[in-house]
Write an enzyme that holds these catalytic residues in place. Structure first.
Site, mmCIF file in Angstrom:
data_model
loop_
_atom_site.group_PDB
_atom_site.id
_atom_site.type_symbol
_atom_site.label_atom_id
_atom_site.label_comp_id
_atom_site.label_asym_id
_atom_site.label_seq_id
_atom_site.Cartn_x
_atom_site.Cartn_y
_atom_site.Cartn_z
ATOM 1 N N GLY A 43 55.526 103.010 25.834
ATOM 2 C CA GLY A 43 56.418 102.762 26.967
ATOM 3 C C GLY A 43 57.883 103.024 26.635
ATOM 4 O O GLY A 43 58.774 102.500 27.311
ATOM 5 N N THR B 206 59.672 105.749 27.075
ATOM 6 C CA THR B 206 60.356 106.455 28.163
ATOM 7 C C THR B 206 60.765 105.462 29.254
ATOM 8 O O THR B 206 61.886 105.512 29.781
ATOM 9 C CB THR B 206 59.399 107.519 28.768
ATOM 10 O OG1 THR B 206 58.785 108.231 27.694
ATOM 11 C CG2 THR B 206 60.134 108.465 29.680
ATOM 12 N N HIS C 103 61.423 104.759 16.154
ATOM 13 C CA HIS C 103 60.030 104.292 16.073
ATOM 14 C C HIS C 103 59.782 103.581 14.741
ATOM 15 O O HIS C 103 58.654 103.172 14.479
ATOM 16 C CB HIS C 103 59.071 105.490 16.101
ATOM 17 C CG HIS C 103 58.782 106.056 17.464
ATOM 18 N ND1 HIS C 103 58.514 105.284 18.566
ATOM 19 C CD2 HIS C 103 58.669 107.345 17.887
ATOM 20 C CE1 HIS C 103 58.258 106.070 19.602
ATOM 21 N NE2 HIS C 103 58.350 107.316 19.219
ATOM 22 N N ARG D 279 51.971 97.761 23.010
ATOM 23 C CA ARG D 279 50.980 97.958 24.074
ATOM 24 C C ARG D 279 49.591 97.753 23.506
ATOM 25 O O ARG D 279 49.393 97.835 22.282
ATOM 26 C CB ARG D 279 51.151 99.415 24.550
ATOM 27 C CG ARG D 279 50.355 99.822 25.716
ATOM 28 C CD ARG D 279 50.615 101.298 26.039
ATOM 29 N NE ARG D 279 50.001 101.649 27.301
ATOM 30 C CZ ARG D 279 49.967 102.878 27.811
ATOM 31 N NH1 ARG D 279 50.539 103.873 27.167
ATOM 32 N NH2 ARG D 279 49.377 103.111 28.966
ATOM 33 N N SER E 57 46.459 107.299 24.522
ATOM 34 C CA SER E 57 47.678 107.984 24.951
ATOM 35 C C SER E 57 48.174 108.963 23.885
ATOM 36 O O SER E 57 48.565 110.090 24.202
ATOM 37 C CB SER E 57 48.757 106.952 25.293
ATOM 38 O OG SER E 57 49.881 107.598 25.840
ATOM 39 N N TYR F 62 53.973 96.353 27.100
ATOM 40 C CA TYR F 62 53.865 97.266 28.251
ATOM 41 C C TYR F 62 53.144 96.586 29.423
ATOM 42 O O TYR F 62 53.570 96.670 30.567
ATOM 43 C CB TYR F 62 53.094 98.508 27.787
ATOM 44 C CG TYR F 62 52.892 99.595 28.816
ATOM 45 C CD1 TYR F 62 53.812 100.629 28.946
ATOM 46 C CD2 TYR F 62 51.759 99.612 29.638
ATOM 47 C CE1 TYR F 62 53.615 101.646 29.867
ATOM 48 C CE2 TYR F 62 51.561 100.618 30.563
ATOM 49 C CZ TYR F 62 52.485 101.640 30.678
ATOM 50 O OH TYR F 62 52.287 102.637 31.595
ATOM 51 N N LYS G 186 49.442 109.006 32.801
ATOM 52 C CA LYS G 186 48.835 108.189 33.860
ATOM 53 C C LYS G 186 49.661 106.949 34.159
ATOM 54 O O LYS G 186 49.706 106.475 35.284
ATOM 55 C CB LYS G 186 47.434 107.761 33.434
ATOM 56 C CG LYS G 186 46.383 108.827 33.619
ATOM 57 C CD LYS G 186 45.023 108.172 33.653
ATOM 58 C CE LYS G 186 43.972 109.140 34.142
ATOM 59 N NZ LYS G 186 42.625 108.535 34.027
ATOM 60 N N GLY G 187 50.216 106.387 33.092
ATOM 61 C CA GLY G 187 51.044 105.194 33.284
ATOM 62 C C GLY G 187 50.259 103.989 33.758
ATOM 63 O O GLY G 187 50.747 103.201 34.567
HETATM 64 P P1 A3P Z 1 49.760 107.053 29.268
HETATM 65 O O1 A3P Z 1 49.536 108.177 28.300
HETATM 66 O O2 A3P Z 1 48.778 105.941 29.082
HETATM 67 O O3 A3P Z 1 49.856 107.501 30.677
HETATM 68 P P2 A3P Z 1 56.162 106.690 25.372
HETATM 69 O O4 A3P Z 1 57.217 106.831 26.398
HETATM 70 O O5 A3P Z 1 56.383 105.577 24.424
HETATM 71 O O6 A3P Z 1 55.844 107.985 24.715
HETATM 72 O O7 A3P Z 1 54.856 106.223 26.157
HETATM 73 C C1 A3P Z 1 54.196 107.092 27.027
HETATM 74 C C2 A3P Z 1 53.283 106.287 27.922
HETATM 75 O O8 A3P Z 1 54.072 105.566 28.886
HETATM 76 C C3 A3P Z 1 52.369 107.198 28.701
HETATM 77 O O9 A3P Z 1 51.194 106.424 28.911
HETATM 78 C C4 A3P Z 1 53.176 107.402 29.982
HETATM 79 O O10 A3P Z 1 52.423 107.845 31.068
HETATM 80 C C5 A3P Z 1 53.739 106.013 30.204
HETATM 81 N N1 A3P Z 1 54.973 105.980 31.000
HETATM 82 C C6 A3P Z 1 55.996 106.855 30.979
HETATM 83 N N2 A3P Z 1 56.950 106.497 31.845
HETATM 84 C C7 A3P Z 1 56.522 105.384 32.460
HETATM 85 C C8 A3P Z 1 57.058 104.542 33.488
HETATM 86 N N3 A3P Z 1 58.228 104.808 34.047
HETATM 87 N N4 A3P Z 1 56.344 103.470 33.852
HETATM 88 C C9 A3P Z 1 55.148 103.194 33.289
HETATM 89 N N5 A3P Z 1 54.576 103.959 32.342
HETATM 90 C C10 A3P Z 1 55.248 105.038 31.909
#
Ligand code: A3P
Length: 319
Positions: free
Chosen positions: A71, A73, A132, A154, A162, A216, A286-287
């Site tokens: 999470g 991003t 990280h 998470r 993911s 998350y 997918k989020g």
């Molecule tokens: P999924 O692959 O399960 O969809 P990071 O940003 O740490 O790389 O994490 C990426 C994960 O956060 C992905 O999960 C992504 O889809 C999800 N993600 C990105 N932006 C998001 C948002 N605004 N709200 C919720 N989930 C989000």
């Protein structure tokens, strides 16, 4: 100066050549273990070493730390919005025209991308940074300063899926079963997952005013409460006036998965992550909570659960 930098680089590379390696998730190349945690390449370790040497935290700065795909991003966009809420009008918000990853710098990737490390003395304060790296690998100035740390993690089953889906985009990843074995052995980027989360969990219990531990799933379930908690921790709680004006909801909406994912800036183009370039859309998949059910067998799920139970026993942390 250049000579000193060159000497340091050489000595770093010498250290890296002695580190334990393992065949990792990528079809080619080895993973390197540095200070107990795994990295994709020797170059990634070098980035961490430079960060450890160069990063000077200031008391007002806020550091976002995450395990990959937990999470980052989302938190980058929420924290950027909270911190800068009085600087921009919503119609001119930088998140509308820049990826959250362009707005909040990724500290250990400077060296890999060959960009000069930011000179903190020239930057306004407070700043928001992201890394990280594990708690025990944080640069000493971060520990010694009063800078605040927000950690997001998470459910490990969703994390595994993911990361795997993220790498699958380039057809460079080993089969799922093989990657799963590695994850269960603790070999995954910035892993072992359990050591990473436990490091920040224990630190957050010892210093709750300095380290905020977030999940998350909690942000998904109760965004309003978690965004308020985040703003309070960052030292800029929402006033009742701001709350009355619906500002928190506006921020939640701006940073929502649907909204960010559909912005042109996050759909097109690429961004450098370490020494590879990745489509900006890869940060939005997918989020959802629980997508692991579509990828893991019941046995696999059970195995991760048992490993977590054993590793986290007595810590008070559960997933
Ligand atoms: P999924 O692959 O399960 O969809 P990071 O940003 O740490 O790389 O994490 C990426 C994960 O956060 C992905 O999960 C992504 O889809 C999800 N993600 C990105 N932006 C998001 C948002 N605004 N709200 C919720 N989930 C989000």
């Amino acid at each position: 100066d250049e000579d000193e930098k060159e000497r340091e680089s050489r000595s770093n590379r010498e250290i890296i050549s002695t580190l334990p390696t393992e065949k990792g998730w990528k079809i080619q190349g080895l993973m390197y273990q540095y200070q107990g945690f795994w990295y994709y390449s020797g170059g990634a370790v070098e980035g961490v070493m430079w960060m450890q040497k160069c990063f000077k935290a200031r008391n007002e700065d806020v550091l976002l730390v995450s395990f990959p795909r937990c999470g980052t991003t989302w938190l980058k966009s929420l924290m950027f919005s909270i911190m800068n809420r009085n600087r921009y009008d919503f119609s001119a918000d930088p998140l509308l025209t820049s990826s959250p990853h362009e707005l909040v710098p990724f500290l250990e990737f400077y060296v890999e991308q060959n960009i000069p490390f930011p000179d903190l003395d020239t930057l306004s304060s407070p700043q928001l940074f992201h890394t990280h790296i594990a708690f025990t690998s944080l640069p000493q100035p971060v520990i010694d300063s009063q800078c605040r740390i927000v950690y997001i993690c998470r459910n490990p089953k969703d994390v595994f899926v993911s990361i795997f889906c993220f790498l699958s985009r380039w057809n460079i990843v080993v089969p799922l079963e093989e990657a799963f074995e590695l994850f269960c052995k603790g070999i995954s980027v910035y892993g072992p997952f359990w050591d990473h989360v436990l490091g920040y969990w224990k630190a957050s219990l010892a210093s709750p005013q300095r380290i905020l531990f977030m999940k998350y799933e909690d942000v998904k379930r109760d965004s309003l409460c978690q965004v308020k908690r985040l703003a309070e921790f960052m030292g800029s709680p929402f006033s009742s006036e701001e709350e009355g004006q619906g500002l928190i909801h506006e921020i939640m909406e701006l940073c929502s998965f649907e909204n960010l994912r559909n912005l042109k800036v996050n759909k097109t183009g690429a961004i450098s992550v370490g020494n590879v370039s990745t489509g900006k859309d890869t940060f939005f998949r997918k989020g959802e909570v629980g997508d692991w059910k579509n990828h893991l067998t019941a046995e696999m799920a059970d195995r991760i659960d048992r490993i977590m139970e054993e590793k986290l026993k007595g810590s008070g942390l559960t997933f």
